[in-house]
Design a protein around this motif. Structure first.
Motif, PDB file in Angstrom:
ATOM      1  N   ASN A  36       5.790   1.433 -10.434  1.00 50.18           N
ATOM      2  CA  ASN A  36       6.409   0.132 -10.010  1.00 50.18           C
ATOM      3  C   ASN A  36       6.961   0.155  -8.064  1.00 50.18           C
ATOM      4  O   ASN A  36       7.481   1.285  -8.213  1.00 50.18           O
ATOM      5  N   GLY A  37       6.372  -1.247  -7.673  1.00 53.28           N
ATOM      6  CA  GLY A  37       6.778  -0.863  -6.645  1.00 53.28           C
ATOM      7  C   GLY A  37       6.591  -0.035  -5.573  1.00 53.28           C
ATOM      8  O   GLY A  37       6.731   0.389  -4.626  1.00 53.28           O
ATOM      9  N   GLY A  39       3.612   0.145  -3.584  1.00 55.34           N
ATOM     10  CA  GLY A  39       3.036  -0.256  -2.662  1.00 55.34           C
ATOM     11  C   GLY A  39       1.445  -0.130  -3.241  1.00 55.34           C
ATOM     12  O   GLY A  39       0.746  -0.663  -1.806  1.00 55.34           O
ATOM     13  N   LYS A  40       0.665  -0.328  -4.532  1.00 50.85           N
ATOM     14  CA  LYS A  40      -0.410   0.068  -4.610  1.00 50.85           C
ATOM     15  C   LYS A  40      -1.542  -1.412  -4.437  1.00 50.85           C
ATOM     16  O   LYS A  40      -1.972  -1.315  -3.986  1.00 50.85           O
ATOM     17  N   SER A  41      -0.025  -2.571  -4.956  1.00 55.67           N
ATOM     18  CA  SER A  41      -1.036  -3.415  -4.898  1.00 55.67           C
ATOM     19  C   SER A  41      -1.244  -4.116  -3.378  1.00 55.67           C
ATOM     20  O   SER A  41      -2.131  -4.570  -2.991  1.00 55.67           O
ATOM     21  N   THR A  42       0.054  -3.853  -3.339  1.00 52.76           N
ATOM     22  CA  THR A  42      -0.163  -3.988  -1.221  1.00 52.76           C
ATOM     23  C   THR A  42      -0.832  -3.361  -0.122  1.00 52.76           C
ATOM     24  O   THR A  42      -1.997  -3.750   0.530  1.00 52.76           O
TER      25      THR A  42
HETATM   26  P1  ATP Z   1       3.497  -2.587  -8.881  1.00 54.14           P
HETATM   27  O1  ATP Z   1       2.374  -1.860  -9.417  1.00 54.14           O
HETATM   28  O2  ATP Z   1       4.455  -3.432  -9.608  1.00 54.14           O
HETATM   29  O3  ATP Z   1       2.760  -4.109  -8.793  1.00 54.14           O
HETATM   30  P2  ATP Z   1       2.986  -1.748  -6.583  1.00 54.14           P
HETATM   31  O4  ATP Z   1       2.869   0.048  -6.643  1.00 54.14           O
HETATM   32  O5  ATP Z   1       1.552  -2.379  -6.331  1.00 54.14           O
HETATM   33  O6  ATP Z   1       4.296  -1.954  -7.453  1.00 54.14           O
HETATM   34  P3  ATP Z   1       3.613  -3.816  -4.915  1.00 54.14           P
HETATM   35  O7  ATP Z   1       3.627  -4.903  -5.385  1.00 54.14           O
HETATM   36  O8  ATP Z   1       2.274  -3.473  -3.644  1.00 54.14           O
HETATM   37  O9  ATP Z   1       4.146  -2.425  -5.024  1.00 54.14           O
HETATM   38  O10 ATP Z   1       4.868  -3.564  -4.134  1.00 54.14           O
HETATM   39  C1  ATP Z   1       5.440  -2.856  -2.630  1.00 54.14           C
HETATM   40  C2  ATP Z   1       6.857  -2.886  -2.380  1.00 54.14           C
HETATM   41  O11 ATP Z   1       6.821  -4.176  -1.277  1.00 54.14           O
HETATM   42  C3  ATP Z   1       8.083  -3.683  -2.786  1.00 54.14           C
HETATM   43  O12 ATP Z   1       8.675  -2.665  -2.646  1.00 54.14           O
HETATM   44  C4  ATP Z   1       7.962  -5.121  -3.183  1.00 54.14           C
HETATM   45  O13 ATP Z   1       8.729  -5.261  -3.385  1.00 54.14           O
HETATM   46  C5  ATP Z   1       7.841  -5.116  -1.303  1.00 54.14           C
HETATM   47  N1  ATP Z   1       6.500  -6.417  -2.149  1.00 54.14           N
HETATM   48  C6  ATP Z   1       5.653  -6.639  -2.251  1.00 54.14           C
HETATM   49  N2  ATP Z   1       4.851  -7.592  -2.001  1.00 54.14           N
HETATM   50  C7  ATP Z   1       5.938  -8.374  -1.557  1.00 54.14           C
HETATM   51  C8  ATP Z   1       6.034  -9.851  -0.828  1.00 54.14           C
HETATM   52  N3  ATP Z   1       5.672 -11.185  -0.682  1.00 54.14           N
HETATM   53  N4  ATP Z   1       7.494  -9.898   0.165  1.00 54.14           N
HETATM   54  C9  ATP Z   1       8.395  -9.317  -0.127  1.00 54.14           C
HETATM   55  N5  ATP Z   1       8.288  -7.786  -0.095  1.00 54.14           N
HETATM   56  C10 ATP Z   1       6.968  -7.877  -1.243  1.00 54.14           C
END
Ligand code: ATP
Length: 233
Positions: A36-37, A39-42
């Motif tokens: 979680n977190g 950065g995968k979705s990013t």
């Molecule tokens: P998950 O599986 O929980 O979705 P992830 O690996 O996809 O996690 P991301 O959603 O890409 O992770 O988030 C990466 C980091 O960027 C995290 O620390 C998150 O809190 C932060 N983040 C994501 N979107 C935003 C946003 N719109 N504004 C501020 N911070 C963000």
């Protein structure tokens, strides 16, 4: 087919992606696993143009990708977002047709039939409102809608999230079927075991950095990966 080079993304002061380099070849399933977190979705949202990078570049089929979502769809990339996001008050069929709204070719009907072949459940429920589908069916609909844009590369964000184990198996089988019809797939997953069992290659993302990369079949046997990510099967 896709090359991501030195990608840096910030949300205000948060440095979410810290110099990501990945590549995806035509016909592959490549997975990004991470907690979680991480950065995968990013990463997916930056490739699809929903999030802007501060540094780095994304090259698709030899040309630089401009960060404009509808251009990116027209170039042949589609994202199936986390949480499905189907149009609850539209029928299954109308949701699917919406996936084709940027297309100008005449093969839309043929592709609709193909989606119904991949997802017989959607064929049975063509006239049902999407909001009344089960979670698994909504995931199938979101994937089917993505396919209706006739993409070459599909970005799948956590397709198994929140689904019962039997449906998780169905979704991963369909991902293989989508590969068989010639699509290339970049898959983001927290279910690392399933993702590594399905993919050709994988990257491990930790706190915005790629910490490991390799063949999925090798990573699934890697003791550090097993310890950190493969507790859940
Ligand atoms: P998950 O599986 O929980 O979705 P992830 O690996 O996809 O996690 P991301 O959603 O890409 O992770 O988030 C990466 C980091 O960027 C995290 O620390 C998150 O809190 C932060 N983040 C994501 N979107 C935003 C946003 N719109 N504004 C501020 N911070 C963000």
């Amino acid at each position: 087919m896709l090359k991501v080079e030195n990608l840096h993304v910030y949300y205000g002061g948060i440095h979410a992606l810290k110099g990501i380099d990945i590549s995806v070849e035509k016909g592959e399933i490549v997975t990004i696993i991470g907690a979680n977190g991480a950065g995968k979705s990013t990463l997916l949202n930056t490739i699809s143009g929903l999030v802007r990078s501060r540094e780095g570049r994304i090259i698709f089929k030899g040309s630089l990708l401009r960060p404009v979502p509808h251009h990116i769809v027209m170039k042949g990339i589609c994202q199936v977002p986390e949480g499905r996001l189907v149009f609850a008050n539209l029928t299954v069929k109308d949701n699917l047709l919406l996936g084709a709204y940027l297309r100008k070719d005449k093969n839309i009907k043929k592709d609709l039939e193909k989606v119904y072949e991949l997802f017989p459940r959607l064929a049975e429920r063509q006239k049902q409102l999407a909001g009344t589908l089960s979670g698994g069916e909504q995931q199938m609909l979101a994937m089917g809608r993505g396919l209706m844009s006739n993409p070459e590369l599909m970005l799948l964000d956590e397709p198994s999230l929140g689904l019962a184990p039997i449906l998780v198996d169905t979704i991963f089988t369909v991902i293989q079927d989508i590969k068989k019809i010639g699509k290339t797939i970049l898959l983001v997953e927290q279910n690392a075991y399933k993702a590594l069992s399905t993919a050709d290659r994988a990257y491990v993302l930790e706190q915005g950095k790629i910490v490991k990369a390799g063949k999925a079949a090798d990573l699934i046997k890697d003791p550090t990966i097993q310890e950190s990510y493969l507790g859940q099967k």
